[in-house]
Enzyme design. Structure first.
Site, PDB file in Angstrom:
ATOM      1  N   GLU A  81       0.833  -1.236   0.027  1.00  0.00           N
ATOM      2  CA  GLU A  81      -0.017   0.087  -0.195  1.00  0.00           C
ATOM      3  C   GLU A  81       0.946   1.250   0.111  1.00  0.00           C
ATOM      4  O   GLU A  81       1.863   1.238   0.526  1.00  0.00           O
ATOM      5  CB  GLU A  81      -0.839   0.010   1.454  1.00  0.00           C
ATOM      6  CG  GLU A  81      -1.579  -0.893   2.051  1.00  0.00           C
ATOM      7  CD  GLU A  81      -0.592  -2.022   2.276  1.00  0.00           C
ATOM      8  OE1 GLU A  81      -1.286  -3.315   2.253  1.00  0.00           O
ATOM      9  OE2 GLU A  81       0.497  -1.905   2.982  1.00  0.00           O
ATOM     10  N   ASP A  95       0.940 -13.911  -1.638  1.00  0.00           N
ATOM     11  CA  ASP A  95       0.133 -14.370  -0.359  1.00  0.00           C
ATOM     12  C   ASP A  95      -0.482 -13.176   0.453  1.00  0.00           C
ATOM     13  O   ASP A  95      -1.497 -12.911   0.974  1.00  0.00           O
ATOM     14  CB  ASP A  95       1.029 -14.944   0.756  1.00  0.00           C
ATOM     15  CG  ASP A  95       1.140 -16.288   0.183  1.00  0.00           C
ATOM     16  OD1 ASP A  95       0.391 -17.063  -0.399  1.00  0.00           O
ATOM     17  OD2 ASP A  95       2.332 -16.719   0.206  1.00  0.00           O
ATOM     18  N   TYR A  96       0.594 -11.707   0.469  1.00  0.00           N
ATOM     19  CA  TYR A  96       0.279 -10.762   1.161  1.00  0.00           C
ATOM     20  C   TYR A  96      -1.181 -10.113   0.300  1.00  0.00           C
ATOM     21  O   TYR A  96      -1.959  -9.626   1.004  1.00  0.00           O
ATOM     22  CB  TYR A  96       1.555  -9.724   1.343  1.00  0.00           C
ATOM     23  CG  TYR A  96       1.062  -8.506   1.979  1.00  0.00           C
ATOM     24  CD1 TYR A  96       1.184  -8.427   3.348  1.00  0.00           C
ATOM     25  CD2 TYR A  96       0.680  -7.179   1.167  1.00  0.00           C
ATOM     26  CE1 TYR A  96       0.908  -7.034   3.785  1.00  0.00           C
ATOM     27  CE2 TYR A  96       0.434  -6.241   1.735  1.00  0.00           C
ATOM     28  CZ  TYR A  96       0.647  -6.050   3.188  1.00  0.00           C
ATOM     29  OH  TYR A  96       0.379  -4.808   3.764  1.00  0.00           O
ATOM     30  N   ARG A  97      -1.047 -10.021  -0.867  1.00  0.00           N
ATOM     31  CA  ARG A  97      -2.091  -9.633  -1.717  1.00  0.00           C
ATOM     32  C   ARG A  97      -3.269 -10.252  -1.648  1.00  0.00           C
ATOM     33  O   ARG A  97      -4.371  -9.792  -2.297  1.00  0.00           O
ATOM     34  CB  ARG A  97      -1.560  -9.218  -3.011  1.00  0.00           C
ATOM     35  CG  ARG A  97      -0.680  -8.005  -3.230  1.00  0.00           C
ATOM     36  CD  ARG A  97      -0.071  -7.811  -4.538  1.00  0.00           C
ATOM     37  NE  ARG A  97       1.004  -6.652  -4.582  1.00  0.00           N
ATOM     38  CZ  ARG A  97       2.194  -6.638  -5.408  1.00  0.00           C
ATOM     39  NH1 ARG A  97       2.066  -7.536  -6.431  1.00  0.00           N
ATOM     40  NH2 ARG A  97       2.798  -5.689  -5.414  1.00  0.00           N
ATOM     41  N   ARG A 128      -0.884  -4.931   6.231  1.00  0.00           N
ATOM     42  CA  ARG A 128      -1.693  -6.259   6.714  1.00  0.00           C
ATOM     43  C   ARG A 128      -1.056  -6.856   7.866  1.00  0.00           C
ATOM     44  O   ARG A 128      -1.698  -7.818   8.602  1.00  0.00           O
ATOM     45  CB  ARG A 128      -1.878  -7.197   5.679  1.00  0.00           C
ATOM     46  CG  ARG A 128      -2.946  -6.666   4.791  1.00  0.00           C
ATOM     47  CD  ARG A 128      -3.215  -7.659   3.801  1.00  0.00           C
ATOM     48  NE  ARG A 128      -3.899  -8.886   4.210  1.00  0.00           N
ATOM     49  CZ  ARG A 128      -3.954 -10.035   3.814  1.00  0.00           C
ATOM     50  NH1 ARG A 128      -3.394 -10.534   2.493  1.00  0.00           N
ATOM     51  NH2 ARG A 128      -4.648 -11.040   4.638  1.00  0.00           N
TER      52      ARG A 128
END
Length: 178
Positions: A81, A95-97, A128
């Site tokens: 972000e 994985d983060y997205r 996150r």
């Protein structure tokens, strides 16, 4: 493999090799001389900035090699972000997205050879990830500063050979590289 010893050994060797190389380059310029004080100051600042930049990149590169050797999944300098680029995301930027992946399965590691007040930069990266980690080579960070890090859910990571520079209470809250 002892990740702490390995990382410190690589950093020390890299620093030694860089200084040998740098000594040759700087000596050439010193032998040529400077026409003005401003020219000397500009050269001096470029040498200092190169040293700081090199140390940070070296630390990140050595960590990448260590993670690869240990077969740890990660993404390096991926954009999150607000165009932030956390140093390391685990297990990956994909994985983060992925909103299907629980935030508890994500982790982040910021890397700073020295913290000073720059450790706060890590807090705004990878939103996150609620509890973040910061690896540094800076010894003996003040108790006030480590308490503030803890209050911001930031866990300090230092190589084991630097742990004894922290108080016993601080050491309980600090992770080793391993």
């Amino acid at each position: 493999i002892d990740a702490d010893q390995c990382l410190m050994s690589w950093m020390k060797m890299e620093e030694h090799l860089f200084k040998v190389y740098e000594k040759c380059l700087v000596q050439i310029k010193l032998n040529e001389g400077f026409k003005t004080v401003d020219e000397f100051i500009k050269f001096s600042l470029s040498v200092q900035n190169r040293r700081k930049s090199r140390a940070g990149y070296a630390l990140e590169n050595h960590l990448k090699e260590l993670f690869n050797h240990l077969k740890i999944n990660y993404s390096h300098n991926s954009v999150t972000e607000n165009n932030s680029k956390p140093d390391f995301l685990f297990p990956s930027i994909n994985d983060y997205r992925n909103p299907q992946i629980s935030e508890t399965c994500l982790d982040m590691l910021g890397v700073k050879t020295s913290c000073k007040d720059r450790w706060r930069q890590v807090l705004s990266e990878a939103k996150r990830v609620k509890s973040k980690h910061l690896l540094t080579l800076e010894p003996a960070i003040s108790l006030n500063q480590t308490n503030e890090m803890k209050n911001h859910s930031l866990t300090l990571v230092v190589p084991t050979e630097l742990l004894n520079t922290f108080t016993l209470d601080q050491q309980k809250e600090i992770y080793s590289v391993t």
